[in-house]
Scaffold this active site. Structure first.
Site, PDB file in Angstrom:
ATOM      1  N   GLU A 155     -12.106  32.969   1.357  1.00  0.00           N
ATOM      2  CA  GLU A 155     -11.948  33.118   0.038  1.00  0.00           C
ATOM      3  C   GLU A 155     -13.397  33.681  -0.196  1.00  0.00           C
ATOM      4  O   GLU A 155     -13.875  34.969  -1.188  1.00  0.00           O
ATOM      5  CB  GLU A 155     -10.810  33.325  -0.484  1.00  0.00           C
ATOM      6  CG  GLU A 155      -9.867  32.977  -0.121  1.00  0.00           C
ATOM      7  CD  GLU A 155      -8.713  32.120  -1.115  1.00  0.00           C
ATOM      8  OE1 GLU A 155      -7.432  32.335  -1.305  1.00  0.00           O
ATOM      9  OE2 GLU A 155      -9.474  31.149  -1.983  1.00  0.00           O
ATOM     10  N   ASP A 176       1.256  35.932   2.923  1.00  0.00           N
ATOM     11  CA  ASP A 176       2.226  35.993   3.440  1.00  0.00           C
ATOM     12  C   ASP A 176       3.910  35.775   2.729  1.00  0.00           C
ATOM     13  O   ASP A 176       3.602  36.417   0.754  1.00  0.00           O
ATOM     14  CB  ASP A 176       2.928  33.983   3.888  1.00  0.00           C
ATOM     15  CG  ASP A 176       2.307  33.313   2.712  1.00  0.00           C
ATOM     16  OD1 ASP A 176       3.989  33.077   2.226  1.00  0.00           O
ATOM     17  OD2 ASP A 176       1.081  33.361   2.023  1.00  0.00           O
TER      18      ASP A 176
END
Length: 239
Positions: A12, A201
């Site tokens: 990230e 997701d």
């Protein structure tokens, strides 16, 4: 002015590490802080690690040691709003701990007992708007951008019924494991914050496979949004 950028995992923050110039590494315990310039603006960046305690410690250290005046948490999340798909983006209007449960004492789930402040931490309106504008500007692969609520807990959610409950009970748009902790610390110290989450997701039974497949792309999307934001923050705050 110093902007603090936090991500839970290396992936990230890789984009930022490559883009920053003249940065200095500063070790504080297990944390490594990267202090330097990004597009000629002053930035301090760190990986928190996964989970609310790690995130809270990192945010607190950034405030104490580097006097950051804005906090941005960037990364990925699971969708709880059924309208969101993998690749979409949520910009936090507020954040709350979904795993905080003192209901046996008469408190609503997610409410901090005997706490004078709010339990649903509002994002800074300016940072939220700048993040939203940045996200809608880049519009990668037709992604949807939503201003919405982020809920956090020390759990990786992969159950459809739990997802439905989070959306219904908290009006949550996405779920992850750090944002509310950062929001809690920032709100306590009156430091403007925003959480930017790209959906990796659907937080259902297929979460593990989807998470691994789409995480890298989602993290890159969040990074590009923050890149668009930074210069605008300085321009706006200095007016």
């Amino acid at each position: 002015m110093t902007i603090g950028i936090i991500g839970a995992m290396d992936i990230e923050l890789e984009y930022f590490q490559e883009a920053m110039t003249g940065f200095e590494k500063k070790k504080e315990g297990y944390h490594t802080f990267y202090v330097g310039s990004w597009k000629n603006e002053k930035v301090v960046m760190a990986k928190s690690g996964v989970g609310k305690v790690n995130a809270a410690m990192t945010a607190q250290k950034m405030i104490d040691l580097f006097q950051v005046e804005n906090l941005i948490f960037t990364g990925v999340a699971g969708a709880t709003n059924p309208e969101l798909e993998v690749g979409d983006v949520v910009v936090s209007t507020s954040c709350q701990h979904h795993d905080l449960d003192a209901s046996v004492l008469g408190f609503d789930r997610g409410t901090i007992p005997m706490y004078e402040g709010t339990s649903d931490f509002p994002g800074d309106s300016l940072l939220v708007e700048l993040a939203y504008q940045a996200a809608t500007t880049i519009q990668l692969n037709g992604m949807k951008v939503l201003k919405g609520k982020v809920v956090s807990g020390d759990q990786f959610i992969a159950d459809k019924k739990h997802v439905e409950w989070l959306h219904k009970h908290f009006q949550a748009d996405c779920v992850e494991m750090e944002g509310a902790a950062v929001a809690h610390v920032a709100h306590f110290h009156n430091v403007p914050f925003v959480i930017i989450r790209s959906i990796s997701d659907k937080a259902n039974g297929e979460a593990t496979e989807s998470f691994q497949t789409f995480m890298s792309k989602a993290a890159e999307t969040s990074s590009k949004i923050v890149e668009q934001m930074i210069h605008k923050i300085y321009i706006t705050r200095d007016k």
